[in-house]
Design an enzyme around this catalytic site. Structure first.
Site, PDB file in Angstrom:
ATOM      1  N   GLY A   1       0.775  -1.241   0.000  1.00  0.00           N
ATOM      2  CA  GLY A   1       0.000   0.000   0.000  1.00  0.00           C
ATOM      3  C   GLY A   1       0.804   1.288   0.000  1.00  0.00           C
ATOM      4  O   GLY A   1       0.363   2.305  -0.532  1.00  0.00           O
TER       5      GLY A   1
ATOM      6  N   GLU B   1       4.127   4.330   5.874  1.00  0.00           N
ATOM      7  CA  GLU B   1       2.889   3.548   5.755  1.00  0.00           C
ATOM      8  C   GLU B   1       1.829   4.333   4.991  1.00  0.00           C
ATOM      9  O   GLU B   1       1.835   5.562   4.989  1.00  0.00           O
ATOM     10  CB  GLU B   1       2.337   3.237   7.154  1.00  0.00           C
ATOM     11  CG  GLU B   1       2.688   1.871   7.675  1.00  0.00           C
ATOM     12  CD  GLU B   1       2.017   0.727   6.928  1.00  0.00           C
ATOM     13  OE1 GLU B   1       1.596   0.911   5.776  1.00  0.00           O
ATOM     14  OE2 GLU B   1       1.918  -0.360   7.502  1.00  0.00           O
ATOM     15  N   ASP B   2       0.904   3.615   4.393  1.00  0.00           N
ATOM     16  CA  ASP B   2      -0.234   4.296   3.776  1.00  0.00           C
ATOM     17  C   ASP B   2      -1.320   4.564   4.810  1.00  0.00           C
ATOM     18  O   ASP B   2      -1.961   5.604   4.788  1.00  0.00           O
ATOM     19  CB  ASP B   2      -0.800   3.495   2.587  1.00  0.00           C
ATOM     20  CG  ASP B   2      -1.088   2.043   2.947  1.00  0.00           C
ATOM     21  OD1 ASP B   2      -0.560   1.558   3.967  1.00  0.00           O
ATOM     22  OD2 ASP B   2      -1.853   1.398   2.222  1.00  0.00           O
TER      23      ASP B   2
ATOM     24  N   ASP C   1      -4.426   1.584  11.083  1.00  0.00           N
ATOM     25  CA  ASP C   1      -5.802   1.211  11.370  1.00  0.00           C
ATOM     26  C   ASP C   1      -5.832   0.702  12.821  1.00  0.00           C
ATOM     27  O   ASP C   1      -5.870   1.505  13.758  1.00  0.00           O
ATOM     28  CB  ASP C   1      -6.161   0.124  10.349  1.00  0.00           C
ATOM     29  CG  ASP C   1      -7.637  -0.044  10.155  1.00  0.00           C
ATOM     30  OD1 ASP C   1      -8.378   0.267  11.085  1.00  0.00           O
ATOM     31  OD2 ASP C   1      -8.057  -0.498   9.087  1.00  0.00           O
TER      32      ASP C   1
ATOM     33  N   LYS D   1      -6.548   6.215  10.926  1.00  0.00           N
ATOM     34  CA  LYS D   1      -7.951   5.927  11.293  1.00  0.00           C
ATOM     35  C   LYS D   1      -7.983   5.692  12.794  1.00  0.00           C
ATOM     36  O   LYS D   1      -7.989   4.541  13.245  1.00  0.00           O
ATOM     37  CB  LYS D   1      -8.355   4.620  10.604  1.00  0.00           C
ATOM     38  CG  LYS D   1      -9.425   4.713   9.585  1.00  0.00           C
ATOM     39  CD  LYS D   1      -9.835   3.301   9.197  1.00  0.00           C
ATOM     40  CE  LYS D   1     -10.299   3.234   7.770  1.00  0.00           C
ATOM     41  NZ  LYS D   1     -10.654   1.841   7.385  1.00  0.00           N
TER      42      LYS D   1
ATOM     43  N   VAL E   1     -11.347   2.636   2.455  1.00  0.00           N
ATOM     44  CA  VAL E   1     -10.800   3.522   1.423  1.00  0.00           C
ATOM     45  C   VAL E   1      -9.935   2.764   0.416  1.00  0.00           C
ATOM     46  O   VAL E   1      -9.258   1.795   0.760  1.00  0.00           O
ATOM     47  CB  VAL E   1      -9.996   4.699   2.032  1.00  0.00           C
ATOM     48  CG1 VAL E   1     -10.917   5.723   2.661  1.00  0.00           C
ATOM     49  CG2 VAL E   1      -8.945   4.222   3.026  1.00  0.00           C
TER      50      VAL E   1
ATOM     51  N   ASP F   1      -6.080  -0.912  -1.639  1.00  0.00           N
ATOM     52  CA  ASP F   1      -6.804  -1.821  -2.524  1.00  0.00           C
ATOM     53  C   ASP F   1      -8.123  -2.321  -1.956  1.00  0.00           C
ATOM     54  O   ASP F   1      -8.376  -2.232  -0.752  1.00  0.00           O
ATOM     55  CB  ASP F   1      -5.939  -3.064  -2.795  1.00  0.00           C
ATOM     56  CG  ASP F   1      -5.842  -3.985  -1.565  1.00  0.00           C
ATOM     57  OD1 ASP F   1      -5.443  -3.487  -0.488  1.00  0.00           O
ATOM     58  OD2 ASP F   1      -6.204  -5.164  -1.670  1.00  0.00           O
TER      59      ASP F   1
ATOM     60  N   ARG G   1      -5.539   0.058  -6.542  1.00  0.00           N
ATOM     61  CA  ARG G   1      -4.412   0.768  -5.921  1.00  0.00           C
ATOM     62  C   ARG G   1      -3.967   1.932  -6.799  1.00  0.00           C
ATOM     63  O   ARG G   1      -3.413   2.905  -6.315  1.00  0.00           O
ATOM     64  CB  ARG G   1      -3.215  -0.174  -5.737  1.00  0.00           C
ATOM     65  CG  ARG G   1      -3.435  -1.300  -4.749  1.00  0.00           C
ATOM     66  CD  ARG G   1      -2.107  -2.021  -4.521  1.00  0.00           C
ATOM     67  NE  ARG G   1      -2.275  -3.308  -3.896  1.00  0.00           N
ATOM     68  CZ  ARG G   1      -2.336  -3.538  -2.582  1.00  0.00           C
ATOM     69  NH1 ARG G   1      -2.267  -2.526  -1.758  1.00  0.00           N
ATOM     70  NH2 ARG G   1      -2.457  -4.744  -2.100  1.00  0.00           N
TER      71      ARG G   1
HETATM   72  C1  PRP Z   1      -2.597  -2.348   5.339  1.00  0.00           C
HETATM   73  C2  PRP Z   1      -1.759  -1.083   5.431  1.00  0.00           C
HETATM   74  C3  PRP Z   1      -0.973  -1.274   6.697  1.00  0.00           C
HETATM   75  C4  PRP Z   1      -1.892  -2.095   7.557  1.00  0.00           C
HETATM   76  C5  PRP Z   1      -2.532  -1.192   8.582  1.00  0.00           C
HETATM   77  O1  PRP Z   1      -1.839  -3.346   4.739  1.00  0.00           O
HETATM   78  O2  PRP Z   1      -0.933  -0.921   4.317  1.00  0.00           O
HETATM   79  O3  PRP Z   1       0.232  -1.954   6.471  1.00  0.00           O
HETATM   80  O4  PRP Z   1      -2.888  -2.652   6.694  1.00  0.00           O
HETATM   81  O5  PRP Z   1      -3.455  -1.893   9.357  1.00  0.00           O
HETATM   82  P1  PRP Z   1      -3.315  -2.108  10.920  1.00  0.00           P
HETATM   83  O6  PRP Z   1      -2.985  -0.793  11.556  1.00  0.00           O
HETATM   84  O7  PRP Z   1      -4.696  -2.589  11.314  1.00  0.00           O
HETATM   85  O8  PRP Z   1      -2.276  -3.152  11.171  1.00  0.00           O
HETATM   86  P2  PRP Z   1      -2.437  -4.696   4.131  1.00  0.00           P
HETATM   87  O9  PRP Z   1      -2.152  -5.829   5.074  1.00  0.00           O
HETATM   88  O10 PRP Z   1      -3.866  -4.487   3.730  1.00  0.00           O
HETATM   89  O11 PRP Z   1      -1.517  -4.943   2.858  1.00  0.00           O
HETATM   90  P3  PRP Z   1      -1.308  -4.043   1.554  1.00  0.00           P
HETATM   91  O12 PRP Z   1      -0.536  -2.803   1.960  1.00  0.00           O
HETATM   92  O13 PRP Z   1      -0.497  -4.927   0.649  1.00  0.00           O
HETATM   93  O14 PRP Z   1      -2.654  -3.697   0.978  1.00  0.00           O
END
Ligand code: PRP
Length: 185
Positions: A48, A103-104, A107, A135, A157, A163, A169
């Protein structure tokens, strides 16, 4: 196939111009923070963060190396399982290094808590976190970014790296996915 975005997007949350402007501001703060360091290591968390990382890195005036880690707590699920696994590790030794995790989105905080602990264990000199989105409503761990772009509500989002089932993405803006798209999961 070519998705009709109107059928899946509720609304555009952050448009291209706003992203550009905010990332410039973040880079200015980061440049200032590290101005006396020799170099830093940007650690992008796949997948991400790549859009954010490249935009941010282009605005950095300090010397920086770039490496990536891939970790997963979601798989293709919508909700974090809390069990973080390393899928791809860094190629760089972080001992004695000033690390900036890019990071993107934060959460639950599960991913970043695990990453920050791991890099600390490996002897990183300093560890800072920059995230494009935060978030806070969904936080399960006490994790705070040193710099963040936007605080957003608890919506699904997509775009600018994020994604839905590995798609979308590449959208140049961040949008809210319609609830009906993912509510049957
Ligand atoms: C997403 C995002 C962070 C993580 C945040 O990654 O890029 O790395 O989730 O969530 P958290 O705070 O609840 O741990 P994801 O695992 O969806 O992989 P991606 O970046 O390849 O989409």
């Amino acid at each position: 196939m070519k998705t009709d975005y109107n059928s899946i997007i509720e609304k555009v949350l952050i448009d291209e111009e706003s992203l550009k402007k905010r990332i410039k501001q973040l880079a200015a703060k980061i440049n200032e923070h590290y101005e006396n360091e020799d170099s830093i290591l940007l650690v992008g968390i796949l997948r991400g963060s790549i859009f954010f990382l490249t935009e941010l890195a282009k605005q950095l005036k300090i010397d920086c190396k770039i490496d990536f880690m891939d970790v997963s707590s979601y798989g293709d699920e919508t909700y974090s399982s809390g069990n973080v696994r390393i899928l791809k590790d860094l190629d760089t030794d972080v001992s004695g290094v000033d690390v900036l995790i890019v990071e993107d989105i934060i959460d639950t905080g599960n991913t970043l808590e695990y990453l920050a602990e791991t890099l600390k264990h490996r002897g990183a000199r300093t560890i800072k976190i920059v995230t494009l989105l935060d978030k806070p409503e969904r936080r399960e761990k006490v994790i705070k970014a040193d710099w963040y772009g936007f605080k957003i509500p608890d919506e699904y989002v997509i775009g600018f790296g994020m994604d839905y089932q590995q798609l979308y993405r590449n959208l140049p803006y961040i949008a809210v996915l319609k609830r009906e798209v993912y509510s049957n999961e």
